[in-house]
Design a protein around this motif. Structure first.
Motif, PDB file in Angstrom:
ATOM      1  N   GLY A  25       0.818  -1.210   0.000  1.00  0.00           N
ATOM      2  CA  GLY A  25       0.000   0.000   0.000  1.00  0.00           C
ATOM      3  C   GLY A  25       0.848   1.255   0.000  1.00  0.00           C
TER       4      GLY A  25
ATOM      5  N   PHE B 132      -6.765   5.757  -3.957  1.00  0.00           N
ATOM      6  CA  PHE B 132      -7.155   5.796  -2.560  1.00  0.00           C
ATOM      7  C   PHE B 132      -7.988   4.576  -2.216  1.00  0.00           C
TER       8      PHE B 132
ATOM      9  N   ARG C 299      -5.137  -5.165   7.909  1.00  0.00           N
ATOM     10  CA  ARG C 299      -5.505  -5.064   9.319  1.00  0.00           C
ATOM     11  C   ARG C 299      -6.312  -6.263   9.753  1.00  0.00           C
TER      12      ARG C 299
ATOM     13  N   THR D 242      -5.699   1.549  -1.835  1.00  0.00           N
ATOM     14  CA  THR D 242      -4.932   1.528  -0.586  1.00  0.00           C
ATOM     15  C   THR D 242      -5.868   1.300   0.596  1.00  0.00           C
ATOM     16  N   LEU D 243      -7.089   1.790   0.489  1.00  0.00           N
ATOM     17  CA  LEU D 243      -8.052   1.560   1.543  1.00  0.00           C
ATOM     18  C   LEU D 243      -8.348   0.071   1.694  1.00  0.00           C
TER      19      LEU D 243
ATOM     20  N   ASN E 143      -5.360  -1.746   3.104  1.00  0.00           N
ATOM     21  CA  ASN E 143      -5.266  -1.510   4.539  1.00  0.00           C
ATOM     22  C   ASN E 143      -6.265  -2.370   5.286  1.00  0.00           C
ATOM     23  N   LEU E 144      -7.476  -2.415   4.768  1.00  0.00           N
ATOM     24  CA  LEU E 144      -8.529  -3.193   5.404  1.00  0.00           C
ATOM     25  C   LEU E 144      -8.123  -4.660   5.504  1.00  0.00           C
TER      26      LEU E 144
END
Lengths: 496, 340, 331
Positions: free
Chosen positions: C246, C304, C315, C307-308, C311-312
């Motif tokens: 990311g 965006f 995580r 990358t969102l 990230n999701l």
């Protein structure tokens, strides 16, 4: 070879450099050059260097009408050796109070000057303007200017104009990188002229400059590519284009291994071939044909272009489109194009920096960027078939003879003249004629632009640009009159 | 019976692999240190060479200068009539026929770097500090929320949002601030334009997650006993939080704020779109301002040595700022980390 | 005595009375700011969504697969907006960065978590994390001025002349000193600390039982790590790699300065190209038409969103690893 007779009515010399150190009596040798015997056109370009150090006794006519020329610090032998004949100077005519002047070297032909001064000269039996005098820098005490050189025949007294002392104004501009060294120099000097006005110009490329200006993000914009008419009509109908200076776009290069002092020559076919990707090595037969006798290495060519939206690109591609049909149909002209090959760098500075750092690179930059980085300035073949270097003469010749439209948006690439440099362009400052809302700001801006168009033009020459032709300059000044804040005019050109 | 004879038949091979892989990862760690040393080293050496008093106190000086003394009246017909062109401090516009042997051009290349980055330092400090002022309350309060009410869907979403923001491409933040602020039409129909405050707001997006995350972690580390003691005294939750828990964790929160400052000071992409840059000292946040990362970016590719030097010098200043903050934070938190 | 006690009680009552509603306000206030953080993300999404509307309506999804990025209308080339060059550039440079960085970073994480003598563990970790703190514009400056000339001369040119003759995408003209490969290398240095730090953290969290079991079976130290600890933390490591990816996808400044800014799909790794972030950064301020600006915002939105999502997923994986099903046997 025969010395070229120095007839007053035949010569207008343009001094290109006056260095304060050189005005001292014991002039160190490297600061002026002795001419080497060369022929023809090269002699004229050499002359520019030569005459830069000259003191010309302009107000002492000699018997045969020729000018007495003496170098500052030149010894008698050196004067005899010089390329140009000089009459012996009348006794007492040469002393330290004679200042360097500016004269234009021409090909024993055309004469220039404004109508008023030409008339003035004509009335005295001469067909050109008297050389201009200037004050040497160490002499701060005002010495009586040689107005005697142009006595009663001066039609009008020069108007005493100085910018209004406005305070507390900040002007923001953004735009072309092409004139950036010059604009920064002007701004830096203007700080002392009007300390209350803060001017900041950011060189981000013509594209952004136009965009920021149209969207009212800046007070003025800098661009080398005039806004197209439909865009003006649609988005910013009150835009005024004020030309500031002419600059030459030079295809500079980084080619190690050439003999010292060699400068390459390019023809339009070579330049378009390189940027089309058809010519890929420096020892390509086409480049060799342009440069007979020069040992070109077998090195890959890396063309460098502008990665941002650029007026310099507009000038360059405009030229290539005019000289190459393939270019015109395959790539076209504009501030951004689809480059067939090469690498992109941002800004004139970026292209120059990339060329400096990459062996075998060639890139198009405004001349000041090549000069300031000891990059070579090559000669380009113009439409008439002559290889010309970009000098004030050749660039001014490019601008001569062009019909100047009322809105001052015009191109001067690939002109027809024998002595014209083919890749030159104007650079404009964009201002608004009706939608400024702040009176002091509009006043400060117009004053600054007027100052640049008058006093600043000399600085332009010194930094590697070319001053505007008189007609264009006067029209540019007239544009400033059109700026109105809520209907009120903020600037009036001083009377002639 | 020796151990060797009871070892598995391929023990020597396994041993060899063991030694090889362990040294490989050791080398890998070394590999990471190499670029660190190189980058910091080059910036210190080249950038450090650019530093002098003028660098810190002067603003931008153009690389090619012309000085033009008082000239008296100007005739618009013939501006050159009474003109003194002053002296060129810089290069001679040569025809290039002398090629590289142009002494005047040498003046530009060998002249010492001119000008400085005072306007950039002031700009960076102003923009980052204002961003910090906006971001700190948000970050601290959000961090308090996460530590005091940790197990609900809002908290999970907030943590996720914070991660997304901290990992977001900085250009996105710049685009957002550009559209929201720079381009937005103001009351008089004209947009606000490039402004330092727009850059501050863009940086806020990037600073809030750092502060939030650090605050939450630090607050979590405050022993439960402290909270209980406060509650036992009869204080309400909010009272105990603000008067007992937060002050205990204050040093940690401050380190979070410092880290956010270092992060914000180094960002360039948001500033390109929002702040435009400036060559003069500008302290009005509603006007375009200079900033150190912008100076570094714009003048890196410049061929003029004086501008190049400015780029390296401001890179040095930026790097020192970031390094110092990070080292200070590390020293301050070493106890906390050791507890882990 | 009784009076003093009564006075203290009154004080307590007074404090309690004054602060009794405080908890509600406290909760509300902190909730407000917490929601503000979410609002920041939503603001980005909303702004980029609305500003890209023009492009979305005109191009649709085909925007991402068409290959011509020609924002300026000229006589020769019609205007066309295709994000393929940006996408290809982004994917390739990020892939190069991952391929180079992931093994090294995981190795560093393993070293720092398992093998490093405790005395130098903290300083070493700190130095690795310092790499992450260096602003990306400084990576760009260093890359342009120091690394690019060195790389072009000593790596790119020999590579192009030898392997490049066989493998076409490693050949070609290397003189530009810009391209996807050099951008990928600098990106790999930038994402190294991200992956390494998270790997180290998840490895530290692996319970000691895992190690003890392997040691009891007579494994070498490396086998303990590779066969027992790392697989246990596998999810977390993958999450770390995804976070690194990311970061590489979204990296702007270093990419802009090193990738060459030529919005066309390159044929070799040494040719100038572009990435999505670099394209937006260099062209948004230059854009002259609304559709150009809208297309660029659409690219930014896509970046965006990706990358969102990354990230999701990362995580989630790390969360899964942390909370991980206890008691399931892992080899």
């Amino acid at each position: 070879m025969d010395k070229i007779p120095l007839k007053r009515h035949e010569l207008i010399l343009n001094a290109r450099l006056i260095d304060s150190a050189s005005r001292d009596a014991d002039l160190p040798k490297p600061y002026w050059r002795k001419p080497t015997p060369v022929a023809g056109r090269d002699a004229l370009t050499h002359a520019q260097h030569i005459w830069s150090m000259a003191s010309i006794v302009s107000d002492k006519d000699t018997a045969d009408g020729s000018i007495c020329v003496k170098w500052k610090g030149q010894t008698e032998e050196e004067r005899k050796e010089s390329l140009y004949a000089t009459a012996s100077c009348p006794p007492g005519s040469v002393d330290d109070s004679i200042r360097p002047v500016h004269v234009d070297v021409r090909d024993h032909g055309a004469v220039s000057g404004t109508d008023a001064t030409n008339a003035n000269a004509a009335s005295r039996g001469y067909s050109y303007t008297p050389p201009r005098n200037a004050n040497p820098r160490p002499r701060r005490t005002p010495t009586p200017r040689p107005q005697a050189a142009t006595p009663t025949a001066q039609p009008t007294a020069p108007a005493a104009w100085s910018p209004r002392q406005i305070s507390g104004v900040a002007l923001q501009g953004s735009g072309a990188t092409f004139p950036n060294p010059l604009y920064q120099a002007w701004i830096s000097v203007y700080k002392n002229v009007v300390p209350g006005v803060t001017i900041s110009y950011q060189a981000v490329g013509s594209g952004q400059g136009q965009r920021d200006f149209i969207r009212y993000l800046t007070d003025f914009g800098g661009t080398d590519s005039a806004l197209p008419a439909d865009r003006i009509a649609a988005e910013a109908p009150d835009t005024l284009h004020v030309p500031m200076v002419i600059g030459a776009v030079v295809p500079t290069y980084n080619l190690p291994g050439l003999p010292a002092g060699t400068v390459l020559r390019f023809s339009p076919e070579t330049l378009s071939g390189i940027y089309l990707g058809e010519i890929t090595r420096w020892n390509d037969p086409k480049i060799v044909a342009d440069n007979p006798g020069v040992p070109l290495p077998d090195l890959a060519i890396t063309p460098v272009y502008r990665s941002d939206s650029s007026g310099t690109t507009a000038i360059w591609t405009d030229y290539l489109a005019k000289v190459s049909e393939t270019w015109r149909t395959r790539v076209g002209a504009g501030t951004t194009v689809r480059w067939p090959t090469g690498i992109g760098a941002p800004g004139n500075a970026g292209v120059a920096g990339t060329v400096v750092r990459t062996e075998g690179a060639i890139g198009y930059v405004e001349q000041a960027f090549a000069i300031g980085n000891r990059l070579p300035v090559p000669a380009v073949k113009n439409a008439a078939g002559n290889y010309v270097l970009p000098t004030p003469e050749t660039v001014s010749a490019a601008a001569a003879g062009v019909t100047i439209p009322e809105d001052l948006r015009f191109s001067i690439t690939n002109p027809q003249g024998a002595n014209s440099y083919p890749i030159a362009g104007l650079t404009w400052i964009l201002i608004r004629s009706q939608t400024y809302t702040d009176v002091p700001k509009a006043q400060a801006l117009t004053d600054f632009l007027y100052w640049c168009l008058t006093e600043g033009q000399g600085a332009a020459v010194r930094l590697g640009y070319v001053q505007l032709p008189t007609e264009v300059r006067l029209k540019a000044m007239a544009q400033l009159n059109k700026v109105r804040v809520r209907g009120e005019q903020v600037f009036t050109t001083p009377p002639r | 019976m020796s151990l060797k004879s009871s070892a598995s038949p391929n023990y020597s091979r396994r041993k060899a692999i063991d030694v090889m892989m362990r040294s490989l990862v050791f080398v890998a760690t070394g590999l990471a240190i190499v670029p660190l040393v190189l980058i910091i080293g080059y910036v210190i050496v080249i950038g450090g060479g650019a530093l002098n008093w003028e660098f810190f106190t002067d603003i931008y000086q153009p690389p090619m200068q012309v000085s033009m003394p008082d000239l008296g009246p100007i005739d618009p017909n013939d501006p050159f009539a009474n003109l003194d062109l002053g002296s060129l401090v810089g290069g001679e516009p040569g025809t290039g026929q002398e090629g590289a042997n142009d002494e005047k051009g040498a003046d530009i290349l060998e002249a010492p770097a001119r000008g400085g980055v005072f306007h950039g330092i002031v700009g960076t400090l102003l923009i980052t500090t204002v961003a910090l002022i906006i971001a700190t309350p948000i970050g601290i309060m959000a961090g308090i929320f996460l530590s005091e009410f940790p197990d609900n869907s809002v908290a999970t979403t907030v943590r996720f949002a914070s991660d997304v923001l901290s990992g977001a491409p900085s250009i996105i933040v710049g685009v957002t601030a550009y559209i929201l602020i720079v381009n937005a039409k103001g009351a008089d129909g004209q947009p606000l334009g490039f402004a330092g405050i727009a850059g501050s707001i863009a940086l806020t997006f990037l600073m809030v997650p750092t502060i939030t995350r650090t605050t939450e972690e630090v607050l979590k580390l405050v022993p439960e006993a402290t909270r209980e003691a406060a509650l036992a005294m009869g204080a309400t939750t909010w009272y105990s939080t603000f008067t007992v828990v937060v002050p205990t964790a204050l040093s940690g929160i401050v380190t979070g704020v410092m880290l956010a400052f270092a992060r914000g000071a180094g960002e360039t992409a948001p500033l390109i779109m929002t702040v435009l840059g400036s060559n003069v000292l500008m302290t009005n946040l509603f006007e375009p301002m200079a900033a150190l990362p912008l100076i570094t970016y714009r003048y890196t590719e410049s061929p003029f040595p004086s501008e190049n030097t400015l780029a390296w010098g401001s890179a040095f200043v930026l790097m020192m700022l970031v390094l110092l903050v990070n080292i200070l934070v590390r020293i301050a938190t070493r106890n906390r980390l050791r507890m882990r | 005595m009784a009076q003093a006690q009564a006075a203290r009680e009154t004080l307590r009552e007074r404090i309690a009375k004054r602060t009794q509603h405080g908890d509600g306000i406290f909760w509300g206030l902190t909730l407000f700011f917490a929601l503000l953080v979410i609002a920041l993300v939503l603001a980005i999404l909303w702004v980029t969504w609305s500003d890209s509307q023009l492009a979305r309506e005109r191009f649709g999804l085909g925007f991402f697969t068409s290959g011509e990025w020609n924002p300026v209308e000229t006589e020769v080339n019609p205007v066309s907006f295709g994000a393929m060059p940006a996408i290809v550039g982004t994917l390739i440079s990020s892939a190069i960065a991952l391929i180079l960085a992931a093994p090294v970073a995981i190795g560093i994480g393993i070293f720092l978590a398992e093998l490093c003598p405790p005395a130098i563990r903290t300083p070493l970790s700190f130095m690795v994390e310092l790499l992450a703190a260096i602003p990306s514009v400084i990576y760009g400056v260093w890359g342009v001025m120091v690394f690019a000339p060195f790389f072009t001369q000593n790596v790119a040119r020999p590579m192009s002349e030898t392997i490049g003759q066989i493998v076409p995408w490693l050949g070609g003209n290397v003189a530009s000193g810009r391209g996807l490969l050099i951008a990928g290398i600098i990106l790999s240095i930038m994402i190294l600390p991200t992956i390494a730090a998270i790997t180290r953290d998840v490895l530290t969290l692996v319970p000691n039982t895992q190690r003890e079991v392997m040691l009891a079976l007579g494994a070498t130290r490396w086998e303990v790590i590779w066969l027992s600890v790392v697989p246990y933390a596998r999810a977390g490591i993958i999450g770390a790699v995804m976070l690194g990816l990311g970061r590489a996808l979204g990296e702007t400044m270093a990419a802009t300065m090193l990738v060459g800014n030529r919005p066309q799909v390159p044929e070799t790794l040494f040719e100038p190209a572009t990435t999505a972030a670099a394209l937006v950064a260099s062209e948004l301020v230059n854009s002259q038409t609304l559709i150009h600006e809208s297309a660029l915002v659409l690219i930014a939105l896509a970046l965006f969103a990706i990358t969102l999502l990354l990230n999701l997923s990362a995580r989630l994986l790390i969360w899964y690893m942390n909370r991980g099903p206890v008691g399931r046997t892992r080899a």
